[in-house]
Design an enzyme around this catalytic site. Structure first.
Site, mmCIF file in Angstrom:
data_model
loop_
_atom_site.group_PDB
_atom_site.id
_atom_site.type_symbol
_atom_site.label_atom_id
_atom_site.label_comp_id
_atom_site.label_asym_id
_atom_site.label_seq_id
_atom_site.Cartn_x
_atom_site.Cartn_y
_atom_site.Cartn_z
ATOM 1 N N HIS A 154 0.847 -1.200 0.000
ATOM 2 C CA HIS A 154 0.000 0.000 0.000
ATOM 3 C C HIS A 154 0.878 1.243 0.000
ATOM 4 O O HIS A 154 1.669 1.457 0.908
ATOM 5 C CB HIS A 154 -0.925 -0.010 1.218
ATOM 6 C CG HIS A 154 -1.797 1.208 1.276
ATOM 7 N ND1 HIS A 154 -2.806 1.420 0.373
ATOM 8 C CD2 HIS A 154 -1.773 2.299 2.078
ATOM 9 C CE1 HIS A 154 -3.387 2.592 0.630
ATOM 10 N NE2 HIS A 154 -2.766 3.145 1.669
ATOM 11 N N ASP B 49 1.123 5.188 -0.166
ATOM 12 C CA ASP B 49 0.508 6.513 -0.057
ATOM 13 C C ASP B 49 1.353 7.548 -0.794
ATOM 14 O O ASP B 49 2.524 7.711 -0.471
ATOM 15 C CB ASP B 49 0.404 6.930 1.417
ATOM 16 C CG ASP B 49 -0.541 6.039 2.203
ATOM 17 O OD1 ASP B 49 -1.656 5.817 1.711
ATOM 18 O OD2 ASP B 49 -0.154 5.558 3.282
ATOM 19 N N ASP C 133 -7.873 1.733 1.995
ATOM 20 C CA ASP C 133 -7.456 2.593 3.102
ATOM 21 C C ASP C 133 -8.308 3.837 3.344
ATOM 22 O O ASP C 133 -8.244 4.413 4.419
ATOM 23 C CB ASP C 133 -5.979 2.994 2.903
ATOM 24 C CG ASP C 133 -5.335 3.481 4.194
ATOM 25 O OD1 ASP C 133 -5.818 3.100 5.274
ATOM 26 O OD2 ASP C 133 -4.359 4.252 4.136
ATOM 27 N N HIS D 16 -6.002 9.853 -0.180
ATOM 28 C CA HIS D 16 -6.718 9.797 1.101
ATOM 29 C C HIS D 16 -5.926 10.284 2.315
ATOM 30 O O HIS D 16 -6.411 10.149 3.436
ATOM 31 C CB HIS D 16 -7.262 8.380 1.330
ATOM 32 C CG HIS D 16 -6.211 7.317 1.262
ATOM 33 N ND1 HIS D 16 -5.919 6.639 0.103
ATOM 34 C CD2 HIS D 16 -5.369 6.831 2.194
ATOM 35 C CE1 HIS D 16 -4.955 5.771 0.335
ATOM 36 N NE2 HIS D 16 -4.598 5.874 1.598
#
Ligand SMILES: [Zn+2]
Length: 1085
Positions: free
Chosen positions: A125, A127, A239, A511
């Site tokens: 994941h 970001d 997420d 996000h």
């Protein structure tokens, strides 16, 4: 004593010419007037008699019979609200919720054990910014993950991987050798590497507007398809902090048929597991077509990390994370699989898989194998792969376990589970609605981030607006360049500027970006990127306007047109530029970025008043002169705000010339009344009307402002509104609307979490200076507090602009001690919305009913009842609807009958323990914008699950969020045409052009024009006066005059699949509530 300021509109039909009826409205000044204003009244009347304003209206009226979008919820569809009604939200510490797993002995060892397929899905994941900036993450981690991935998937022919964040892949791809690129292509082709979602980022779902969600998805999809020939089929959104009901529709329209979500309330997960609906078809409330439904999987446990994916016991799952990197805390405890321990280890894992599968019906599960920024060390690839291979070999060889375990992608999972579902007798559930608010554990609600860092949420909206507008005007300029056969010189630079702007805005949808949940220095990095996007969009807009107005006769690059609204730095709110009228004439250029006629009063700041304004027909336009204050009581002697009436057709450009003159200008000085101070300083040469300051003795005076349609009353002691009056249809209807500013005090709030000590308390201190500025075109009340500037403006316009009050706030959290405070703006109204029901938009696309939930414990009824709002929220009873429109995303609630509140800022000293590691203390002076409308509707026909705004509300909201854009130039040349009018007739009121933009390949070669249209849903029965749009076909042929029908294709939302060819731009078919997407492929550029 009551102070009255009254204007009446007298309408006289002047002429009828064909279908066009021109109505001239003379603003006259009649009716009751207190003595003290008589001098002003006479002057105003004299002025208006000399300066009749012409509002030209087509007499289009919404035909109620054609009201297109009245849907009712099918009775048999379960909504997330129904689900909430039967859910126990009383959740426990550490996220340990009662999930209804089967008993282990039955699930793993029972006599009727069914085969179990386990698909291990390695992932990382990533970001694009959070604790580090996007560049730092890329350089320190992501590029290595991609390097290792190609190498290791090449080495391990049965290993798989999924990739979601295209922003990183795109950056990495450009610096790869041919060989690596070929190997990557091979992996994609083999299906072992899957692109999931394929958007630029994994967007936040609470605060984002759907137009930009589509934009970043299209940006990713176009590149992925061009580069790999891939059309993503599964969405992966693990997420974001709660999930919107609009996203499933967007994903489905983009060609995806499956989706995975992660963070929904743990209590809801428990309930869904009980009802065997952790997998369901997500339906739209308004859609009767199954083709809009999408299959959704909710991850059952708390997070997507390895500790939460193998089964219910996170301590057992943790032992199956084989990453062992020297220096990391887990280094010494990780036990690789050996011949000695495999028997016990495999049994433990097998049991977790069986327990997990007991939550589903079809004997197939997937187990994500990863976490944030995993696989950045090359060893981890070997560690995870080798250990899992041993486990697979052992477990698959145990016939009594009936397990088949292998690596796979997320689409592999969906394909297998769909097969299994087909042969099972258990039907898939259907569900409508959304999953807000989110809570993970300890009764903490993630409702704070809806309002965290409003400065950036507002910044984002300003960029969105400008980028969309400049993309449209750029596409029109390109089309006209081909049609006129005239070179558009800026074409050399525009694609690069637009691409950079899209990418930078796309990053901000991440996000941890628009949510305000990054470290303060990362926030600055986002802001710098937003500023680049803002400036790029304006540059393209200026150049396209220059091309269209000069037919390419001016080569100036950058354009001669300066933006009227600029941002001096990424830390400052946008500022209006001062316009200097000249002898030769300064041109003000107004661009209407919507498909509807705009008749609006507009404002600009000028540094003189001795000038005339001429419109494009060289008509002298009257203007109102308003004061600009240098302090709470002193008027600037050199700078003024002027207000005048503009009229611009759909996507049109109009210019207004500001020329210095010697004679008396056609202007009207407004009148200033000041309260709660003895001082009003106005230089003697300024001709503002004024009254003696109203100090003691006037504290309880009511201030009254009105136009021909509505009126509002304010308290002079506070400068805040108390009452709304609707005067249409020859009757006056009064609605109590007391506007208040309050604040919550934190007892555990942070960037994500909202956890107040109790009800909100007073925020405003001291007696404000209250100023009333009154004129023929607009009147406003300004309240100047130490920490807040609040202004409410009413336009004296007979159309929709006169149906609303424009509210602007500037809040400074640092002037007073507002640490650990969360200020709100609350309306306490007379609307009897039952049990706190209210409606919020979902990403600006649709509206969902909210029902107030009771408390788990004292005060908890506040934070758990906050919901995200992107464009508007409203409360209603059977008679009245009060809508607060917003120009930036907020959290909103209706905590008592008649209340509607928006959280407008947050300053928080402490971290809320969700990984960020800091509070929010970088607050900036934040300017926010709203519109308030009150509508009356005389039946009790209203829904509680979903509804629609009125058409007027839709249009007002569109205008608020897509304002007329202003440019100016000191060059007043004959070469610059007075206007550019691409569409003679506006589009129907319910049509919104979401996007019209030129597509470019990676080498910036033109790849067609993208057109996305939304037909908005609207509720019938509300007043429609002032709407100025026809009710017929969607004809945009004139926007692209070089296009023939056979160049237009209808496609999936992001243009990866063609649905129909030879579409006629003169009559596009867009059903209510739907999005339609087209690609126009003609042209050489
Ligand atoms: Zn994330």
């Amino acid at each position: 004593m009551r102070l009255r300021m009254k204007f009446r509109h007298r309408a006289i039909v002047m002429s009828v010419a064909g279908a066009l009826t021109v109505v001239y409205l003379f603003l006259s000044y009649t009716g009751f007037m207190p003595k003290m204003f008589s001098s002003h009244k006479d002057k105003l009347k004299e002025f208006m008699d000399k300066n009749p304003l012409s509002f030209s209206f087509k007499r289009w009226k919404l035909n109620e019979g054609q009201c297109r979008a009245d849907f009712s919820v099918p009775k048999d569809v379960t909504t997330t609200q129904d689900l909430a009604d039967r859910t126990d939200f009383n959740t426990y510490t550490n996220g340990l919720y009662n999930l209804p797993h089967a008993q282990l002995k039955d699930a793993a060892y029972g006599p009727s054990l069914k085969p179990l397929n386990v698909i291990i899905v390695p992932h990382s994941h990533l970001d694009p910014g959070w604790l580090e900036t996007v560049d730092e993450y890329y350089n320190r981690k992501v590029k290595f993950i991609l390097d290792h991935m190609v190498r290791k998937l090449h080495l391990y022919p049965d290993m798989t991987f999924i990739w979601a964040e295209i922003i990183f892949l795109h950056r990495w791809w450009g610096s790869q050798s041919k060989l690596i690129q070929e190997q990557f292509h091979e992996l994609i082709k083999s299906g072992r590497l899957e692109i999931v979602s394929g958007g630029w980022v994994m967007p936040d779902e609470a605060s984002t507007h759907y137009t930009t969600v589509i934009d970043q998805l299209m940006e990713g999809h176009q590149w992925v398809y061009e580069t790999f020939g891939v059309k993503p089929t599964s969405s992966w959104s693990i997420d974001p902090f709660g999930h919107s009901g609009t996203m499933p529709y967007l994903w489905k329209q983009s060609g995806m048929s499956n989706m995975v979500i992660g963070r929904i309330h743990q209590g809801t997960k428990g309930r869904m597991a009980m009802e065997k609906s952790l997998e369901f078809y997500w339906k739209q409330f308004w859609s009767k077509s199954e083709s809009d439904d999408i299959l959704c999987h909710v991850m059952p446990y708390m997070l997507y990390s390895l500790h939460h994916t193998c089964g219910p016991d996170k301590f057992i799952c943790a032992m199956f994370d084989f990453r062992k990197i020297p220096g990391e805390p887990e280094f010494s405890v990780i036990q690789p699989i050996t011949d000695k321990n495999i028997v016990n280890k495999a049994k433990e894992l097998y049991e977790q898989y069986r327990l997990k599968s007991s939550l589903f019906t079809h004997g197939t599960i997937f187990v994500p194998l990863g976490d944030d920024f995993r696989y950045d060390h090359i060893e981890e690839w070997d560690q995870q792969y080798e250990n899992y291979k041993k486990l697979m070999k052992y477990m698959n060889s145990k016939p009594e376990w009936k397990i088949n375990m292998k690596f796979g992608t997320i689409t592999d999972y969906f394909n297998e589970m769909k097969q299994a579902v087909k042969s099972s007798s258990f039907p898939m559930q259907e569900l409508s609605g959304d999953f807000f608010p989110y809570s993970d554990h300890d009764k903490a609600y993630w409702t704070g981030y809806f309002s965290t860092r409003p400065f950036d949420k507002r910044f984002c909206r300003e960029v969105e607006t400008r980028l969309r507008a400049s993309e449209i005007l750029h596409s029109i300029a390109l089309a006209y360049s081909r049609f006129w056969k005239i070179d558009y010189k800026f074409l050399q630079r525009a694609p690069r500027l637009l691409k950079e702007a899209r990418d930078n805005l796309g990053i901000f949808l991440h996000h941890d970006a628009i949510t305000g949940t990054s470290k303060a220095y990362v926030v600055e990095d986002y802001e710098e990127k937003l500023l680049v996007a803002f400036d790029n969009a304006i540059q393209v807009l200026g150049s396209a306007a220059q091309f269209l107005l000069t037919k390419g006769k001016l080569d100036n690059i950058p354009s001669i047109f300066e933006p009227e609204l600029t941002r001096a730095s990424f830390k400052q709110a946008s500022m209006h530029q001062k316009i200097t009228p000249t002898k030769e004439g300064t041109r003000l250029v107004l661009y209407n970025p919507t498909s509807h006629l705009r008749s609006e009063f507009v404002e600009v700041i000028v540094d003189s008043v001795q000038f005339q304004i001429k419109d494009s027909k060289r008509k002298d336009i009257p203007f109102q002169i308003n004061p600009v204050f240098t302090s709470s009581t002193e008027v600037d002697r050199n700078v003024f705000e002027i207000v005048f009436l503009s009229e611009i057709l759909a996507f049109g450009i109009e210019t207004y010339t500001f020329q210095i003159i010697n004679r008396t200008p056609n202007s009207f000085w407004s009148k200033i009344v000041i309260y709660n101070t003895q001082e009003l300083i106005i230089a003697p040469e300024l001709k503002f009307e004024q009254e003696k300051p109203r100090h003691r003795g006037y504290l309880n005076e009511a201030i009254f402002i009105e136009n021909g349609q509505i009126a509002a009353e304010f308290k002079s002691i506070s400068g805040l509104m108390t009452k709304w009056l609707d005067k249409t249809n020859n009757k006056t209807r009064e609605t109590k609307i007391e506007l208040e500013f309050k604040q919550y005090t934190s007892r555990g709030s942070g960037a994500y979490i909202f956890l107040p000590t109790g009800p909100a308390t007073d925020m405003l201190e001291g007696l404000p200076v209250v100023r009333v500025v009154e004129g023929p075109f607009c009147t406003e009340v300004q309240a100047v507090y130490v920490n807040l500037y609040h202004r409410v403006r009413l336009y004296h316009h007979p159309g929709v602009q006169g149906r609303q009050l424009l509210i602007q706030n500037a809040l400074d959290m640092f002037v007073l001690n507002m640490r650990d405070r969360e200020p709100i703006m609350r309306l306490e109204t007379g609307v009897r919305n039952e049990i706190g029901n209210f409606f919020t938009d979902e990403n600006g696309y649709q509206f969902i009913g909210r029902k107030r939930h009771s408390a788990h414990e004292q005060f908890q009824s506040i934070d758990r009842n906050y919901y995200p709002v992107t464009t508007m929220a409203f409360i209603e009873d059977g008679k009245t609807r009060v809508t607060l429109h917003t120009g930036q995303a907020h959290g909103a609630a209706s905590l008592e009958e008649g209340w509607l509140e928006f959280m407008i800022e947050r300053q928080l000293l402490y971290d809320d323990e969700r990984g960020l590691g800091e509070g929010i203390s970088d607050n900036k002076l934040t300017m926010t914008k709203y519109m308030l409308t009150v509508e009356h509707y005389d039946t009790r026909d209203f829904e509680d699950k979903f509804t629609f705004p009125s058409m007027q509300a839709n249009i007002l909201n569109e205008f608020l969020n897509n304002p007329i854009l202003k440019l100016y130039t000191p060059i007043n040349s004959e070469i610059v045409s007075p206007n550019f009018v691409p569409l003679k007739q506006p589009l129907p009121c319910d049509i919104f052009i979401v996007a019209m933009k030129s597509l470019y390949k990676s080498d910036l070669a033109y790849n067609g024009t993208s057109l996305v249209i939304h037909r908005k849903g609207y509720k019938c029965g509300y007043p429609t006066q002032g709407l100025q749009c026809p009710n017929d076909e969607v004809n945009i042929a004139d926007l692209l005059p070089d296009v023939s029908n056979n160049d237009v294709k209808e496609t999936s939302l992001t243009h990866l699949a063609t649905k129909q060819s030879n579409i006629d731009l003169r009559n596009l078919q867009v059903p209510p509530m739907e999005l339609k997407s087209y690609v126009i492929t003609t042209g050489r550029k």
